[in-house]
Each structure stands twice: as C-alpha cells, then as structure tokens.
Design an enzyme around this catalytic site. Sequence first.
Site, PDB file in Angstrom:
ATOM      1  N   TYR A  47     -25.621 -21.981 -18.383  1.00 20.93           N
ATOM      2  CA  TYR A  47     -25.251 -20.560 -18.322  1.00 20.93           C
ATOM      3  C   TYR A  47     -24.320 -20.233 -19.480  1.00 20.93           C
ATOM      4  O   TYR A  47     -23.408 -21.002 -19.782  1.00 20.93           O
ATOM      5  CB  TYR A  47     -24.521 -20.241 -17.011  1.00 20.93           C
ATOM      6  CG  TYR A  47     -25.322 -19.300 -16.151  1.00 20.93           C
ATOM      7  CD1 TYR A  47     -25.637 -18.032 -16.614  1.00 20.93           C
ATOM      8  CD2 TYR A  47     -25.784 -19.683 -14.896  1.00 20.93           C
ATOM      9  CE1 TYR A  47     -26.403 -17.169 -15.848  1.00 20.93           C
ATOM     10  CE2 TYR A  47     -26.548 -18.828 -14.122  1.00 20.93           C
ATOM     11  CZ  TYR A  47     -26.853 -17.562 -14.601  1.00 20.93           C
ATOM     12  OH  TYR A  47     -27.606 -16.711 -13.862  1.00 20.93           O
ATOM     13  N   GLU A  49     -23.283 -16.572 -20.313  1.00 23.17           N
ATOM     14  CA  GLU A  49     -23.097 -15.108 -20.420  1.00 23.17           C
ATOM     15  C   GLU A  49     -22.011 -14.805 -21.454  1.00 23.17           C
ATOM     16  O   GLU A  49     -20.953 -15.445 -21.459  1.00 23.17           O
ATOM     17  CB  GLU A  49     -22.702 -14.529 -19.054  1.00 23.17           C
ATOM     18  CG  GLU A  49     -23.903 -14.435 -18.122  1.00 23.17           C
ATOM     19  CD  GLU A  49     -23.574 -13.839 -16.773  1.00 23.17           C
ATOM     20  OE1 GLU A  49     -22.407 -13.474 -16.529  1.00 23.17           O
ATOM     21  OE2 GLU A  49     -24.495 -13.742 -15.956  1.00 23.17           O
ATOM     22  N   ASP A 193     -39.764  -0.548 -34.133  1.00 25.73           N
ATOM     23  CA  ASP A 193     -40.150  -1.720 -33.346  1.00 25.73           C
ATOM     24  C   ASP A 193     -41.201  -2.454 -34.180  1.00 25.73           C
ATOM     25  O   ASP A 193     -42.347  -2.030 -34.263  1.00 25.73           O
ATOM     26  CB  ASP A 193     -40.719  -1.254 -32.009  1.00 25.73           C
ATOM     27  CG  ASP A 193     -41.160  -2.410 -31.119  1.00 25.73           C
ATOM     28  OD1 ASP A 193     -41.340  -3.523 -31.646  1.00 25.73           O
ATOM     29  OD2 ASP A 193     -41.334  -2.187 -29.910  1.00 25.73           O
ATOM     30  N   LYS A 222     -45.137 -13.048 -31.870  1.00 19.61           N
ATOM     31  CA  LYS A 222     -46.444 -12.575 -32.366  1.00 19.61           C
ATOM     32  C   LYS A 222     -46.653 -13.162 -33.760  1.00 19.61           C
ATOM     33  O   LYS A 222     -46.716 -14.368 -33.904  1.00 19.61           O
ATOM     34  CB  LYS A 222     -46.473 -11.046 -32.340  1.00 19.61           C
ATOM     35  CG  LYS A 222     -46.301 -10.475 -30.921  1.00 19.61           C
ATOM     36  CD  LYS A 222     -46.445  -8.980 -30.884  1.00 19.61           C
ATOM     37  CE  LYS A 222     -46.441  -8.435 -29.472  1.00 19.61           C
ATOM     38  NZ  LYS A 222     -45.107  -8.160 -28.941  1.00 19.61           N
ATOM     39  N   ARG A 228     -41.600 -16.919 -26.957  1.00 16.71           N
ATOM     40  CA  ARG A 228     -41.631 -15.565 -26.394  1.00 16.71           C
ATOM     41  C   ARG A 228     -40.198 -15.046 -26.306  1.00 16.71           C
ATOM     42  O   ARG A 228     -39.337 -15.695 -25.705  1.00 16.71           O
ATOM     43  CB  ARG A 228     -42.226 -15.569 -24.991  1.00 16.71           C
ATOM     44  CG  ARG A 228     -43.596 -16.175 -24.898  1.00 16.71           C
ATOM     45  CD  ARG A 228     -44.249 -15.861 -23.592  1.00 16.71           C
ATOM     46  NE  ARG A 228     -44.647 -14.471 -23.582  1.00 16.71           N
ATOM     47  CZ  ARG A 228     -45.712 -13.994 -24.229  1.00 16.71           C
ATOM     48  NH1 ARG A 228     -46.491 -14.795 -24.908  1.00 16.71           N
ATOM     49  NH2 ARG A 228     -46.013 -12.723 -24.189  1.00 16.71           N
TER      50      ARG A 228
END
Length: 426
Positions: A47, A49, A193, A222, A228
């Site tokens: 973790y 954060e 984008d 892509k 991803r």
Amino acid sequence: MKQDELIFNIINKENNRQLTGIELIASENFVSDEVRRAAGSVLTNKYAEGYPGKRYYGGCQFIDEIEQTAIDRLKQIFNAEWVNVQPHSGAQANMAVFLACLRPGDKFLGLNLSHGGHLSHGSPVNFSGLNYTALEYNVQETTGYVDYEQLDAIALKEKPKLIIAGASAYSREWDYARIRRIADRIGAVFMVDMAHPAGLIAAGLLKNPLQYAHIVTSTTHKTLRGPRGGIILIGKDFENPWGKKTPKGEIKMMSALLDSAVFPGVQGGPLEHIIAAKAVAFSEALQPEYIDYQTQVKKNAAAMAKALIDKGYKIISGGTDNHLMLVDLRSKFPDLTGKQAEIALVKADITANKNMVPFDSRSPFLTSGLRFGTSAVTTRGIKETLMGEIVDLIDTVLSHVENDTVIRSTAEKVNAMMKNYPLFAW
Ligand code: DSN
C-alpha cells in the site's frame, strides 16, 4: 502451493489464443517479458497512498524510488514539466481532469463517440455525460476529418470550460493549434487524450500535444506498449492556464489540483506493480529501436488501409496517419453488420472489433464498421509486405461469413502464418 488449475488452465488457453491468432484490435498490444515481470511482482503487496516522499504508509522507500523513476522517464519521453503515473486507466485519468477543472454540471466539448470519440469524453452513460453537461463536435460527413468549423462555432456559442481532443477511432492527425486558439479565446482548458497514438507521439512520428494542450492524458497499454494503465501530463509553460485562480476559485497550481484529483479524489492506493511495469515500458520507449517499431506500425497501417481500399472497402477519411483505420462495411457488403463481421473473424482467429462509423445507420450493438490497428501485429514482427495477405484473409472471411468450411480453412492459414512470428521476437 497447489496451482489454481481452473484459472491457470484458462490463462493458458488465452495465451494460446494470443499466440495463434492475428491481433488487430487497435487498442491492444503485447508487452515485453520485463514489463510482465514487473506487473506480476511483489509490489502488488504494498500500500502506498500518497506520492513519493509523502505517503500515508510506512515501508515505501523502494516504492518511492520506483514511482520517481517512472515519473522521470515519462517526463523525458514527452518533454513534460509534470506528470502523474498513478491513474489505474485512461478513463480514471480523464475523471481526475474533470474533477480538477470542472464543477458538476459545467459544460465541456468533446468528439462525438459515434464519430470516433471516447466514452469518457461525454457519453450519456459515462460519468462524464452523467455529471457534466456534454457538448459534442463531429467529423465531416464528406471527408471524415474533424469538423473544426463546427467545433469553433459550438465553442464560441456555448463557452465550455473544457475542450477535449483525442479519439478511439480516428485515423488522422489533429490540428491542436487551432483548438488551442479557440480554447484561449473562450478561456477554456484544452485537454488532449492521446491514449491511442501515444506510442507514435513518443517516437516523434506525430505531433506532441504537450506543446499545445494544458493537460494531456493517456493510457499506457495501446501503441505505447506498456501495462494497462493511465497517465496525466502537463507540458512546459502550461502549469496554470487560469493565471492564479482555478475555475473553482482556488489559488492552486494545475499540477497540485491534478495530484489531489487522482488521489484522494478518484483513487485510493496506487498500483505500484503496474507503475513499475510502466517505468519499464517507458525505458523501452526511450530506446532507439522503439522508433523503428513505431515507424513500422505506421507503415503497416498505411499498407493495410491501401490493401483494404484496393479490395473495395471504404476507409473513413480515405486512409490513416496513425496505427488505425475505420472501415465502413456498407461500401462492400451493405447487409453485413460489424457485429456479424467481428464474430466471423474471431472464428477465423482474427481479432478486431465492431465500431460505429460516423453517421451510422445501425445501433452501437450492430454497427456498420470494423476498426483495425497494427500495433500488436507489428510487435509480432510483421512487416508491411504481409499486410496485403492479412487483408486477403479478412476479405475471404467477410465474403463467406456463413460458410464454416471457408472460415475453418482461413483459421488454419492464420495459425500457420502466426507460427512464423513468435512473441518477443523484436
Ligand atoms: N476501449 C478502448 C479502445 O478500444 O479504444 C478505449 O478505451
């Protein structure tokens, strides 16, 4: 430990599907072994954060090194002033921009989804269309190019607070400078984008939108060929388009607003295993071979578009400047839907996706179009000389969608072809 046979058998089947078929989905690619190793690493256990040096958990000293490396490499690729590598996806990167720049109900302007735009640019079923007032511009029916005159007219009349360029099914270069001019005239934030062409931009083969837009978002999986995920970037000199005051009246820098929009605004703990995989992919994008790869992606797309046109298919806008093309099937098979075409191609181990074409007469569930992209086959090592043969295979299937014998024999040809192009050959 006993292996989860159910899941790992299915993963093996998927692996086999990827190896034996021709992958033409424009938003997919094959990552390197190293990217996969990082994505499957122990970093998934942690973790973290917060941001490097400012975490809400202990034990983040190595995580910090990884995330900082990803940040530094990404800045270098796109000549960025500031970046955030934490968005879990492109849609979450976009969501963070909306949160930073708009209040609920505010107007923004993006490309119509059925003209090549993206769900998160204002679709009525997406957070963007549900929470904000979405306005849309189209492509011209005659040319298939973005209708910049319409964009300007809507912007001047409606004064949206945000203008978005970028698409998921648009094969042409953008006139970013023109959009920036209209954004400046009405005091709007200009966001690009670049999820689809990011790899071509990274290689210097398309214009870098960071030179024009206040904010740029992207996916990393892509054309860029990473894991991803999503990213947000700000170019040099675009730190604060509002002077000192943001549209929300705060006195804050854009980067600070965006950082807090990503976390804690729309996300919790960052996926540090994916951030490590992004860092590996960014390093690959900085190698000289990466330019050769992206150059080949473009050559393959141009060859594929030409072969399709030669066979009587209409390509929206008449060709491509990037890695993808949108085919209007009605030009050759008026009764064939995109859905039927996609199903028949999948049976022949050729993967592509049905897609609306601009001014489509059919619903998004049927569509009249197919979208093809060449990033994945190029990673397999395929050169432009083979694209004609691939188009022949596609044409055979589309000419015989009801004929299982023809489709089976095409699948055998596809499998035989792909044996010659093992993964990780580059
Ligand atoms: N769904 C992606 C694509 O296929 O283009 C965009 O998010």
